[in-house]
Design a protein around this motif. Structure first.
Motif, PDB file in Angstrom:
ATOM      1  N   LYS A 191      10.616 -38.547   9.905  1.00 17.87           N
ATOM      2  CA  LYS A 191       9.620 -38.797  10.949  1.00 17.87           C
ATOM      3  C   LYS A 191      10.116 -38.501  12.359  1.00 17.87           C
ATOM      4  CE  LYS A 191       6.943 -42.162   8.297  1.00 17.87           C
ATOM      5  NZ  LYS A 191       5.807 -41.246   8.129  1.00 17.87           N
ATOM      6  N   LYS A 192      11.298 -38.957  12.704  1.00 18.34           N
ATOM      7  CA  LYS A 192      11.796 -38.748  14.072  1.00 18.34           C
ATOM      8  C   LYS A 192      12.061 -37.274  14.345  1.00 18.34           C
ATOM      9  CE  LYS A 192      13.843 -43.351  14.623  1.00 18.34           C
ATOM     10  NZ  LYS A 192      15.094 -44.117  14.885  1.00 18.34           N
ATOM     11  N   GLY A 193      12.639 -36.592  13.369  1.00 15.96           N
ATOM     12  CA  GLY A 193      12.881 -35.163  13.534  1.00 15.96           C
ATOM     13  C   GLY A 193      11.580 -34.388  13.635  1.00 15.96           C
ATOM     14  N   SER A 194      10.580 -34.790  12.831  1.00 19.59           N
ATOM     15  CA  SER A 194       9.273 -34.127  12.873  1.00 19.59           C
ATOM     16  C   SER A 194       8.587 -34.355  14.213  1.00 19.59           C
ATOM     17  CB  SER A 194       8.389 -34.654  11.740  1.00 19.59           C
ATOM     18  OG  SER A 194       8.943 -34.323  10.479  1.00 19.59           O
ATOM     19  N   LEU A 195       8.688 -35.561  14.735  1.00 17.46           N
ATOM     20  CA  LEU A 195       8.080 -35.859  16.036  1.00 17.46           C
ATOM     21  C   LEU A 195       8.701 -34.995  17.122  1.00 17.46           C
ATOM     22  CD1 LEU A 195       6.201 -37.691  17.777  1.00 17.46           C
ATOM     23  CD2 LEU A 195       8.218 -39.132  18.160  1.00 17.46           C
ATOM     24  N   VAL A 248      22.378 -25.243  13.014  1.00 23.41           N
ATOM     25  CA  VAL A 248      22.221 -26.117  14.183  1.00 23.41           C
ATOM     26  C   VAL A 248      20.793 -26.623  14.282  1.00 23.41           C
ATOM     27  CG1 VAL A 248      22.250 -26.195  16.709  1.00 23.41           C
ATOM     28  CG2 VAL A 248      24.127 -25.083  15.472  1.00 23.41           C
ATOM     29  N   LEU A 249      19.814 -25.715  14.158  1.00 25.55           N
ATOM     30  CA  LEU A 249      18.407 -26.101  14.237  1.00 25.55           C
ATOM     31  C   LEU A 249      18.021 -27.046  13.099  1.00 25.55           C
ATOM     32  CD1 LEU A 249      16.643 -22.772  15.261  1.00 25.55           C
ATOM     33  CD2 LEU A 249      16.804 -24.866  16.617  1.00 25.55           C
ATOM     34  N   ALA A 250      18.591 -26.814  11.932  1.00 22.40           N
ATOM     35  CA  ALA A 250      18.286 -27.680  10.794  1.00 22.40           C
ATOM     36  C   ALA A 250      18.686 -29.124  11.091  1.00 22.40           C
ATOM     37  CB  ALA A 250      19.010 -27.178   9.542  1.00 22.40           C
ATOM     38  N   TRP A 251      19.834 -29.321  11.708  1.00 21.40           N
ATOM     39  CA  TRP A 251      20.277 -30.690  12.022  1.00 21.40           C
ATOM     40  C   TRP A 251      19.506 -31.284  13.196  1.00 21.40           C
ATOM     41  CZ3 TRP A 251      22.447 -33.831   8.856  1.00 21.40           C
ATOM     42  CH2 TRP A 251      23.123 -33.303   7.754  1.00 21.40           C
ATOM     43  N   ALA A 252      18.981 -30.434  14.055  1.00 23.64           N
ATOM     44  CA  ALA A 252      18.130 -30.941  15.138  1.00 23.64           C
ATOM     45  C   ALA A 252      16.838 -31.523  14.578  1.00 23.64           C
ATOM     46  CB  ALA A 252      17.818 -29.826  16.126  1.00 23.64           C
ATOM     47  N   ASN A 253      16.419 -31.054  13.402  1.00 24.29           N
ATOM     48  CA  ASN A 253      15.162 -31.495  12.812  1.00 24.29           C
ATOM     49  C   ASN A 253      15.332 -32.568  11.746  1.00 24.29           C
ATOM     50  OD1 ASN A 253      12.766 -29.726  13.825  1.00 24.29           O
ATOM     51  ND2 ASN A 253      14.465 -28.310  13.576  1.00 24.29           N
ATOM     52  N   ARG A 254      16.546 -33.003  11.498  1.00 22.96           N
ATOM     53  CA  ARG A 254      16.796 -34.024  10.478  1.00 22.96           C
ATOM     54  C   ARG A 254      16.988 -35.394  11.107  1.00 22.96           C
ATOM     55  NH1 ARG A 254      21.043 -30.033   7.447  1.00 22.96           N
ATOM     56  NH2 ARG A 254      19.546 -28.944   6.108  1.00 22.96           N
ATOM     57  N   ASP A 255      16.519 -36.415  10.385  1.00 25.71           N
ATOM     58  CA  ASP A 255      16.684 -37.790  10.865  1.00 25.71           C
ATOM     59  C   ASP A 255      18.081 -38.337  10.601  1.00 25.71           C
ATOM     60  OD1 ASP A 255      14.124 -37.812  11.701  1.00 25.71           O
ATOM     61  OD2 ASP A 255      13.421 -39.415  10.396  1.00 25.71           O
ATOM     62  N   PHE A 256      18.639 -38.011   9.459  1.00 23.97           N
ATOM     63  CA  PHE A 256      19.914 -38.612   9.053  1.00 23.97           C
ATOM     64  C   PHE A 256      21.094 -37.913   9.719  1.00 23.97           C
ATOM     65  CE2 PHE A 256      18.493 -35.506   5.976  1.00 23.97           C
ATOM     66  CZ  PHE A 256      19.609 -34.718   5.731  1.00 23.97           C
ATOM     67  N   ILE A 289       2.211 -38.303  10.454  1.00 21.60           N
ATOM     68  CA  ILE A 289       3.429 -37.593  10.061  1.00 21.60           C
ATOM     69  C   ILE A 289       3.820 -38.109   8.682  1.00 21.60           C
ATOM     70  CG2 ILE A 289       5.832 -37.090  10.602  1.00 21.60           C
ATOM     71  CD1 ILE A 289       5.210 -37.551  13.530  1.00 21.60           C
ATOM     72  N   THR A 290       3.517 -37.345   7.665  1.00 23.60           N
ATOM     73  CA  THR A 290       3.741 -37.802   6.293  1.00 23.60           C
ATOM     74  C   THR A 290       5.173 -37.588   5.816  1.00 23.60           C
ATOM     75  OG1 THR A 290       2.986 -35.652   5.465  1.00 23.60           O
ATOM     76  CG2 THR A 290       1.341 -37.402   5.656  1.00 23.60           C
ATOM     77  N   GLN A 315      16.011 -37.752  19.667  1.00 25.68           N
ATOM     78  CA  GLN A 315      14.989 -38.154  18.694  1.00 25.68           C
ATOM     79  C   GLN A 315      14.593 -39.617  18.909  1.00 25.68           C
ATOM     80  OE1 GLN A 315      16.181 -37.524  14.638  1.00 25.68           O
ATOM     81  NE2 GLN A 315      16.306 -35.294  14.831  1.00 25.68           N
ATOM     82  N   ASN A 316      15.596 -40.480  19.071  1.00 27.65           N
ATOM     83  CA  ASN A 316      15.327 -41.908  19.260  1.00 27.65           C
ATOM     84  C   ASN A 316      14.575 -42.169  20.560  1.00 27.65           C
ATOM     85  OD1 ASN A 316      16.546 -42.713  16.848  1.00 27.65           O
ATOM     86  ND2 ASN A 316      18.572 -42.883  17.796  1.00 27.65           N
ATOM     87  N   ALA A 317      14.953 -41.454  21.620  1.00 26.59           N
ATOM     88  CA  ALA A 317      14.287 -41.641  22.919  1.00 26.59           C
ATOM     89  C   ALA A 317      12.809 -41.250  22.823  1.00 26.59           C
ATOM     90  CB  ALA A 317      14.992 -40.812  23.988  1.00 26.59           C
ATOM     91  N   LEU A 318      12.532 -40.155  22.131  1.00 29.94           N
ATOM     92  CA  LEU A 318      11.139 -39.719  21.972  1.00 29.94           C
ATOM     93  C   LEU A 318      10.362 -40.703  21.087  1.00 29.94           C
ATOM     94  CD1 LEU A 318      11.766 -35.896  21.443  1.00 29.94           C
ATOM     95  CD2 LEU A 318      10.475 -36.895  23.326  1.00 29.94           C
TER      96      LEU A 318
END
Length: 336
Positions: free
Chosen positions: A275-279, A222-230, A270-271, A250-253
């Motif tokens: 990017k969105k998940g990292s943010l 679950v956490l892994a998908w919270a941190n992924r963009d795709f 953010i390299t 992610q999009n709202a942030l």
């Protein structure tokens, strides 16, 4: 276009919680001649360690804001036992390959990691098991990347949970924020992004164990998908439902240009391609840090060591702390 929602079933079977070995359990051991010789060699190294501590070559941070000082305490006899173990034995018998961090990542264990661990243990032995440590924001935050509070050098914060308990369980116990990042996502939406749908996320926070068992997955996934963009394209209903809400937050942030917390993070630094998940992960980490600092400042004599989503609380204080911490963080929807 069909809307998917997690459906609750009545009288669902309760999930079981893994029982860890009691860290305070005393295991009878005998000392061989070989171990005695190694112990003598360790003691001979103490003078050198005191005059030239290797550990100061580790993580360096520059920010003087939010500096917290803590005293770490470990069992010297058990530290000696670990130092006497071979690298292979540490990997096979001590390292827990199932333990992951908040981002669902496992800790890399190699000869360099084990060497650093043993250097730390030698330094602890040289100081009768007691080491004073400073915790600060990482330099990354001052550069705009965002992050948590880290120990300066090396400390208990870097140890896995079972190892932490083995070395210091007689002095302190782990008290963690339950389901921290998902709980903070709910708080973020309810207080700052009410347009984001989180009906499934709220159910997950309220009944995580039951839902994980029912849909045959785990919190790491679950956490892994919270941190992924795709987007998730698998067949698991729970992850499919949650992932849509993760991506909406992610999009709202990412689109928010006014939030003080989001503004602390320079997106150009953010390299990662994620990017969105990292943010979002960095935003949640900053809020998590704020909570942990409130705890450390409010209870300076009770907190032994802070670490990510929790703290090492002195044994004599732990029994009454959970209720107090729940009251302190109830506005965030975070329980301990």
């Amino acid at each position: 276009g069909k809307k998917i929602m997690i459906v609750e079933k009545e009288n669902a079977e309760e999930n079981t919680i893994d029982q860890y070995e009691d860290p305070n359990k005393v295991v009878a051991t005998t000392t061989t001649k070989k171990e005695t010789k190694k112990n003598a060699e360790i003691k001979a190294d103490i003078t050198e360690l005191k005059s030239n501590p290797i550990l100061n070559k580790m993580l360096k941070v520059e920010s003087e804001e939010h500096v917290l000082e803590f005293t770490e305490k470990i069992n010297v006899v058990r530290a000696l036992k670990l130092i006497n173990m071979s690298n292979k034995d540490i990997i096979d018998k001590v390292y827990d390959p199932k333990e992951v961090d908040q981002n669902g990542q496992t800790k890399k264990v190699d000869k360099d990691y084990i060497k650093t661990l043993k250097d730390y243990l030698r330094l602890a032995i040289a100081n009768d098991g007691i080491i004073d440590r400073k915790y600060k924001y990482s330099k990354a935050l001052s550069e705009g990347k965002g992050g948590r509070i880290y120990v300066e050098g090396y400390g208990i914060q870097y140890l896995q949970k079972k190892l932490r308990g083995y070395l210091g369980g007689e002095y302190a116990v782990d008290i963690d924020m339950c389901n921290c990042f998902p709980s903070l996502m709910v708080w973020l939406v309810e207080n700052h992004y009410p347009q984001v749908p989180i009906i499934n996320l709220k159910k997950y926070v309220a009944k995580r164990e039951k839902l994980l068992k029912r849909y045959k997955t785990d919190k790491i996934e679950v956490l892994a998908w919270a941190n992924r963009d795709f987007a998730y394209t698998g067949q698991n209903v729970l992850i499919n439902c949650l992932d849509k809400e993760f991506k909406a937050l992610q999009n709202a942030l990412w689109e928010d240009k006014t939030s003080p917390v989001v503004s602390m993070i320079d997106r150009s630094l953010i390299t990662s391609t994620n990017k969105k998940g990292s943010l979002m992960g960095r935003v949640l980490g900053i809020i998590e840090n704020d909570i942990l600092q409130q705890v450390a400042i409010k209870y300076p004599d009770k907190v032994s060591v802070p670490y990510y989503d929790g703290a090492w609380i002195k044994n004599e204080e732990a029994e009454n702390m959970v209720q107090e911490l729940n009251e302190l963080t109830k506005d965030y929807g975070v329980s301990w």
